[in-house]
Design a protein around this motif. Structure first.
Motif, PDB file in Angstrom:
ATOM      1  N   GLU A  99       0.865  -1.181   0.000  1.00  7.32           N
ATOM      2  CA  GLU A  99       0.000   0.000   0.000  1.00  7.32           C
ATOM      3  C   GLU A  99       0.896   1.224   0.000  1.00  7.32           C
ATOM      4  N   VAL A 118       1.287   8.239   1.930  1.00  2.19           N
ATOM      5  CA  VAL A 118       2.016   9.484   1.719  1.00  2.19           C
ATOM      6  C   VAL A 118       2.676   9.956   3.015  1.00  2.19           C
ATOM      7  N   LEU A 125      -2.967  16.511  -4.196  1.00  2.00           N
ATOM      8  CA  LEU A 125      -2.058  15.662  -3.423  1.00  2.00           C
ATOM      9  C   LEU A 125      -2.170  14.198  -3.887  1.00  2.00           C
ATOM     10  N   ASN A 164      -4.353   5.102  -1.978  1.00  2.00           N
ATOM     11  CA  ASN A 164      -5.547   5.678  -1.353  1.00  2.00           C
ATOM     12  C   ASN A 164      -6.102   6.816  -2.192  1.00  2.00           C
ATOM     13  N   GLN A 165      -7.412   6.836  -2.332  1.00  2.00           N
ATOM     14  CA  GLN A 165      -8.068   7.898  -3.090  1.00  2.00           C
ATOM     15  C   GLN A 165      -9.209   8.453  -2.274  1.00  2.00           C
ATOM     16  N   GLY A 203       0.504  -4.946   8.252  1.00  4.12           N
ATOM     17  CA  GLY A 203       0.607  -4.482   9.619  1.00  4.12           C
ATOM     18  C   GLY A 203       2.039  -4.589  10.095  1.00  4.12           C
TER      19      GLY A 203
HETATM   20  P1  C2E Z   1      -5.234   3.604   5.759  1.00  2.42           P
HETATM   21  O1  C2E Z   1      -5.373   3.679   4.293  1.00  2.42           O
HETATM   22  O2  C2E Z   1      -6.231   2.780   6.472  1.00  2.42           O
HETATM   23  O3  C2E Z   1      -3.771   3.072   6.027  1.00  2.42           O
HETATM   24  C1  C2E Z   1      -3.404   2.275   7.058  1.00  2.42           C
HETATM   25  C2  C2E Z   1      -2.779   3.075   8.180  1.00  2.42           C
HETATM   26  O4  C2E Z   1      -2.519   2.174   9.239  1.00  2.42           O
HETATM   27  C3  C2E Z   1      -1.436   3.695   7.825  1.00  2.42           C
HETATM   28  O5  C2E Z   1      -1.284   4.869   8.571  1.00  2.42           O
HETATM   29  C4  C2E Z   1      -0.470   2.637   8.315  1.00  2.42           C
HETATM   30  O6  C2E Z   1       0.822   3.142   8.585  1.00  2.42           O
HETATM   31  C5  C2E Z   1      -1.156   2.215   9.573  1.00  2.42           C
HETATM   32  N1  C2E Z   1      -0.771   0.874   9.958  1.00  2.42           N
HETATM   33  C6  C2E Z   1      -0.382  -0.129   9.169  1.00  2.42           C
HETATM   34  N2  C2E Z   1      -0.128  -1.246   9.873  1.00  2.42           N
HETATM   35  C7  C2E Z   1      -0.403  -0.944  11.160  1.00  2.42           C
HETATM   36  C8  C2E Z   1      -0.351  -1.694  12.381  1.00  2.42           C
HETATM   37  O7  C2E Z   1      -0.004  -2.866  12.426  1.00  2.42           O
HETATM   38  N3  C2E Z   1      -0.752  -1.041  13.515  1.00  2.42           N
HETATM   39  C9  C2E Z   1      -1.150   0.258  13.498  1.00  2.42           C
HETATM   40  N4  C2E Z   1      -1.519   0.810  14.642  1.00  2.42           N
HETATM   41  N5  C2E Z   1      -1.202   0.987  12.373  1.00  2.42           N
HETATM   42  C10 C2E Z   1      -0.834   0.392  11.207  1.00  2.42           C
HETATM   43  P2  C2E Z   1      -0.785   6.211   7.944  1.00  2.42           P
HETATM   44  O8  C2E Z   1       0.306   5.966   6.966  1.00  2.42           O
HETATM   45  O9  C2E Z   1      -0.532   7.143   9.044  1.00  2.42           O
HETATM   46  O10 C2E Z   1      -2.057   6.670   7.124  1.00  2.42           O
HETATM   47  C11 C2E Z   1      -3.238   7.073   7.758  1.00  2.42           C
HETATM   48  C12 C2E Z   1      -4.352   7.260   6.790  1.00  2.42           C
HETATM   49  O11 C2E Z   1      -4.133   8.387   5.941  1.00  2.42           O
HETATM   50  C13 C2E Z   1      -4.549   6.079   5.812  1.00  2.42           C
HETATM   51  O12 C2E Z   1      -5.283   5.053   6.407  1.00  2.42           O
HETATM   52  C14 C2E Z   1      -5.286   6.752   4.695  1.00  2.42           C
HETATM   53  O13 C2E Z   1      -6.665   6.809   4.971  1.00  2.42           O
HETATM   54  C15 C2E Z   1      -4.729   8.160   4.706  1.00  2.42           C
HETATM   55  N6  C2E Z   1      -3.761   8.289   3.613  1.00  2.42           N
HETATM   56  C16 C2E Z   1      -2.457   7.897   3.570  1.00  2.42           C
HETATM   57  N7  C2E Z   1      -1.904   8.206   2.365  1.00  2.42           N
HETATM   58  C17 C2E Z   1      -2.886   8.778   1.625  1.00  2.42           C
HETATM   59  C18 C2E Z   1      -2.971   9.326   0.279  1.00  2.42           C
HETATM   60  O14 C2E Z   1      -2.012   9.306  -0.508  1.00  2.42           O
HETATM   61  N8  C2E Z   1      -4.150   9.842  -0.109  1.00  2.42           N
HETATM   62  C19 C2E Z   1      -5.241   9.859   0.727  1.00  2.42           C
HETATM   63  N9  C2E Z   1      -6.370  10.369   0.252  1.00  2.42           N
HETATM   64  N10 C2E Z   1      -5.205   9.366   1.971  1.00  2.42           N
HETATM   65  C20 C2E Z   1      -4.041   8.825   2.416  1.00  2.42           C
END
Ligand code: C2E
Ligand code: MG
Ligand code: MG
Length: 880
Positions: free
Chosen positions: A656, A659, A687, A717-718, A857
């Motif tokens: 996945e 950003v 973005l 992610n979109q 994860g």
């Molecule tokens: P998401 O798409 O549900 O991504 C999963 C989030 O869970 C990611 O956080 C990831 O680092 C985190 N994660 C993965 N494995 C684990 C784990 O085992 N435990 C825990 N506690 N967390 C885990 P991140 O990178 O901080 O991203 C947060 C959210 O921000 C993403 O949730 C997504 O909704 C959004 N996001 C990230 N990149 C983009 C992007 O390029 N565009 C858009 N529109 N949203 C984005």
């Protein structure tokens, strides 16, 4: 002797003739015995010859007679056999001629003809079975059916001797063998009455079910719908075919469906009927149902499902709530309320009445209102009052009444007449307030304007006044003072989990402890939900820090929340000093607030002292908004990759793209800090476009170098806003082409919540994306209220189970059920599953056991930059 072929009759006649002739010859011979011997011999010879002929002939005849008897026996046997079959036919059978004259009938037909045949002429027998219209149908058919042909007449009616009307299918078969050379027809009468009655019954029950306003339905032991009436189908907006055979979650929101199925399970286990109240959540409203559920049993008495009848009681519940509200208003009103009948006899009074007058309800019920009169107002006063009520239906004014203890009291009273549709007075309602309490209430209002009603502490406006005064005084005396900003940690959790009453209790206790931690000349005020401030006149930095530390210690002492919960309140405290940190109340308060915020970031349950640096940090946070726009242009965004692995063996199956913002001077910023800002300011589309481009560029290069295996997918992610972009599809195609990435290597993730608000155009856009070959997945699934039916119409192929459920599934029953249901549901729809947030091996094993295909994860890896990701996951060759 050569005899021609003759019939037995002819032979017998000839024999007799021959016998006659022989006897004549013998007689002649005797008579002529006296004649010449030659003649006599000749005569004798002739006679002997004749007798010889006769004997041979007799033998032949005897043979022929025997054959004839055998043939007759065969024919008789065959006739008996057919007669037997005819008689035993399980249908009424008749042989009739072209005019309907009955030749033969079997016992069933006989029974049908019944008594009639005794009285009616033979010709009439068939027609007596039939009534007007059917007679002409049958008569026409009799004439038209040819030999060897079969004709069927349906719904031929026959009225029995008992007056019952039966319905038959009549089969007419033209007979080909006909000994009378006349037309004969075999008629078979098949009774269809029972079947038709059954059909009518069924139609009746279906009509009955469909006519009901209540939902009527049945499910089998697996929860699949066996039956649903029109009211239910209409409510869920689906056809019978779409509902019957499907589980409830195919047309109800998932969480509701699970609860309803639980009630079914209760019935299946107990085999007893139950009555429950159920709810269904729509997009904007909630409906209440009163449901009777009962076990369905087959003829052997075994339970094969659950029947349900649900009546919409939303209006009733609303009414009930309304009534409860009215009753609560009545009971809790600060004003005395008296309800009387048309003759002013008291029917009800509320507790405030008792408080005001000292009369208990029992003491006044059934009495006339004049028991309350003090006698200090004259008859003219009351006449005028009643005149006003009669004419206008209402009156307001002061009344002098007497209390139960004999004291006088003055009340402000409003009396209203309640009338029925014809205008007749049913009741009078009087609302009364003591004028003295009114005055007290006025005073209380003044207090309320300056004090917090929950804790009794000064409120924000009084606090501001006091700080302004303190600032002027400090300026005059060239002295300093300190301001502490106290914000409780995790107060919202207490409120959300233990309820507002407990929250209020906590706030009161905190207020009390804060007051105990300061001197009499200090001011403690409550300026927001869980925000308190302390004004410490004359304090310098060390003194204020000592107070802050003391406050934290005092707060941390355990307190009893509710009956059993022992709780240690915690707070984050910010400290600011006058005059150095701010010269106006607003500025100083902002500084203390920033310091408090810093204490929170630093880990809570601590105090922080304001420094100008904090203001700078805050300004920077503010600047994110403006800087984010430039961040995209200035290439400050980075795409990180988190591996997606096969759960059974941990083999890599994709990644996945997530950003990050390499913000100069700020290190790597996580999306949680800026995605929200980007969304609010409309920057998110740009973005996401950038992330897509950069992620595809990276993927393209991995593909080119052979490091990325076919079949692996990169998900990006979109936001739903991205789908609104008119050229989204075109851009996507163009980016795929530019980086030489096959569509099948890409997956788009959209959050469930965002998808819930889609428009038809966006759905079409999604379908087009899938047609390109790009997969679409629902992110954070389970956090929204989407039903299976909703899921079915979404053009998606992957479902990502939200990490909160993965976290809870091994310890919380609800999460476990939800995960199981999501898995079943997704697999039924043929969707693939990805579990997010797997941190422990036990979670991986459990999910793999459920059949979840992929997972991501920290157990596998966090999101890594492209280089680290390639090093850790791509260089080693992976099993495919
Ligand atoms: P998401 O798409 O549900 O991504 C999963 C989030 O869970 C990611 O956080 C990831 O680092 C985190 N994660 C993965 N494995 C684990 C784990 O085992 N435990 C825990 N506690 N967390 C885990 P991140 O990178 O901080 O991203 C947060 C959210 O921000 C993403 O949730 C997504 O909704 C959004 N996001 C990230 N990149 C983009 C992007 O390029 N565009 C858009 N529109 N949203 C984005
Ligand atoms: Mg995601
Ligand atoms: Mg997610």
């Amino acid at each position: 002797m050569n005899l021609p072929e003759e019939s037995v009759l002819q032979k017998t006649e000839r024999l007799a003739l021959l016998k006659q002739r022989a006897q004549a010859v013998l007689a002649q011979a005797d008579h002529e015995a006296s004649g010449t011997n030659r003649e006599a011999d000749a005569q004798h010879l002739q006679t002997l010859k004749l007798l010889e002929d006769l004997r041979i002939y007799q033998v032949e005849l005897e043979l022929q007679n025997q054959e004839l008897r055998a043939a007759q026996q065969d024919a008789e046997l065959a006739r008996k056999r057919y007669q037997y079959l005819f008689d035993q036919l399980p249908l009424a059978a008749l042989v009739v001629d072209g005019q309907g004259v009955v030749d033969e009938c079997n016992p069933l037909a006989d029974a049908l003809l019944g008594e009639r045949k005794k009285f009616v002429h033979a010709d009439m027998r068939l027609w007596s079975l039939l009534t007007g219209k059917d007679r002409s149908r049958v008569s026409q058919a009799l004439r038209s059916v040819a030999a060897g042909e079969t004709l069927v007449l349906q719904q031929v009616h026959h009225k029995t001797a008992q007056g019952q009307t039966l319905s038959f299918d009549v089969h007419l078969i033209g007979l080909s063998i006909d000994y009378k050379l006349e037309r004969r027809v075999l008629m078979l009468w098949a009774d269809r009455s029972a079947e038709l009655a059954r059909q009518a019954d069924q139609q009746f029950y279906t009509l009955l079910l469909d006519a009901s306003d209540a939902f009527m339905y049945a499910t089998d032991t697996q929860g699949k719908m066996l039956l649903a009436n029109y009211a239910l189908l209409n409510f869920v907006g689906r056809s019978r075919e779409q509902v019957v055979g499907q589980p409830r979650q195919s047309f109800l929101p998932l969480r509701d469906a699970i609860l309803h199925a639980e009630a079914d399970q209760k019935v299946l286990h107990s085999k007893q009927a139950i009555t429950v109240e159920e709810q269904v959540h729509g997009a904007h409203e909630r409906m209440d149902f009163l449901t009777r559920k009962f076990p369905l049993r087959n003829l052997q008495g075994e339970v094969y499902g659950v029947g349900g009848i649900s009546t919409d009681i939303t209006a009733l519940k609303d009414q009930q709530r309304q009534m409860l509200l009215s009753e609560a208003v009545f009971q809790n009103s600060a004003e005395a309320i008296i309800i009387t009948d048309a003759s002013t006899r008291i029917l009800r009074v509320n507790p405030a009445f008792t408080r005001l007058t000292g009369f208990s309800a029992e003491a006044v019920l059934g009495q006339k209102t004049n028991v309350l009169k003090s006698g200090r107002q004259d008859a003219a006063f009351y006449t005028a009052m009643w005149q006003a009520i009669t004419q206008t239906g209402t009156w307001s004014g002061e009344l002098n009444n007497r209390r139960a203890d004999g004291r006088y009291c003055t009340v402000w009273s409003t009396i209203n007449a309640v009338r029925d549709a014809e205008g007749n007075v049913l009741n009078y309602i009087a609302v009364q307030a003591d004028v003295t309490p009114l005055h007290n209430a006025k005073m209380a209002l003044v207090h309320q304007a300056s004090y917090d009603s929950l804790t009794g502490l000064p409120n924000r406006s009084l606090f501001n006044d006091r700080m302004s005064q303190l600032m002027s005084a400090s300026l005059r005396h060239n002295s300093s003072f300190a301001l502490l900003f106290v914000d409780l940690d995790r107060f919202k959790e207490v409120n959300d989990t233990l309820g507002h009453q407990v929250g209020d209790q906590l706030l009161r206790e905190v207020a009390h402890r804060l007051q105990l931690s300061v001197r009499a000349e200090d001011t403690v005020a409550r300026i927001g939900g869980d925000e308190f401030v302390l004004l410490l006149p004359g304090s310098d930095a060390p003194g204020a820090q000592a107070v802050a530390a003391n406050v934290l210690t005092k707060l941390r002492e355990p307190m009893q929340l509710q009956d059993s919960v022992s709780y240690r309140p915690m707070a984050s405290v910010g400290l600011a000093l006058y005059p150095q940190d701010g010269q106006t109340p607003d500025a100083l308060l902002r500084c203390a607030d920033l310091a408090m915020y810093d204490a929170k970031i630093e880990g809570r349950n601590r105090f922080a002292v304001y420094t100008p640096e904090l203001s700078r940090v805050n300004d920077k946070r503010f600047a994110i908004q403006t800087e984010l726009a430039q961040a995209i242009e200035q290439q400050q965004l980075r795409v990180y990759f988190q591996p997606k692995c096969r759960l059974s063996d941990g083999a890599l199956r994709g990644a996945e793209a997530l950003v990050r913002w390499q913000r100069p001077g700020n290190g790597l910023v996580l999306p949680g800090e800026f995605i929200g800002v980007a969304e609010k300011t409309g920057l998110l589309v740009a973005l996401d476009h950038w992330v897509m481009n950069d992620a595809l560029r990276q993927l393209g290069s991995w593909l080119a170098s052979g490091q990325w295996q076919p079949g692996w997918r990169l998900s990006i992610n979109q936001n739903v806003a991205d789908l609104k972009h008119p050229r989204m599809l075109e851009n996507l195609q163009q980016q795929l082409n530019q980086h030489r990435v096959p569509a099948s290597a890409l997956e788009l993730e959209l959050t469930e919540d965002a998808l819930l608000e889609h428009t038809p155009e966006q759905l079409a856009q999604l379908a087009d994306i899938q047609r390109l070959g790009v997969s679409v997945s629902i992110d954070d699934f389970g956090t929204g209220y989407s039903s299976l039916a909703y899921l079915r119409q979404l053009p998606v192929s992957v479902i990502k189970i939200d990490q909160s459920f993965v976290k809870g599934m091994l310890t919380h029953e609800n999460d476990a059920v939800l995960v199981q249901t999501i898995v079943d549901m997704a697999h039924n729809l043929g969707h693939m599953l990805v579990a997010e947030g797997i941190e422990q091996e036990t979670q991986r094993q459990h999910l793999a056991g459920l059949g979840v295909e992929l997972g991501q994860g920290f157990l596998f890896d966090p999101a890594l930059d492209a280089q680290a990701f390639a090093q850790r996951w791509l260089t080693a060759s992976q099993p495919s």
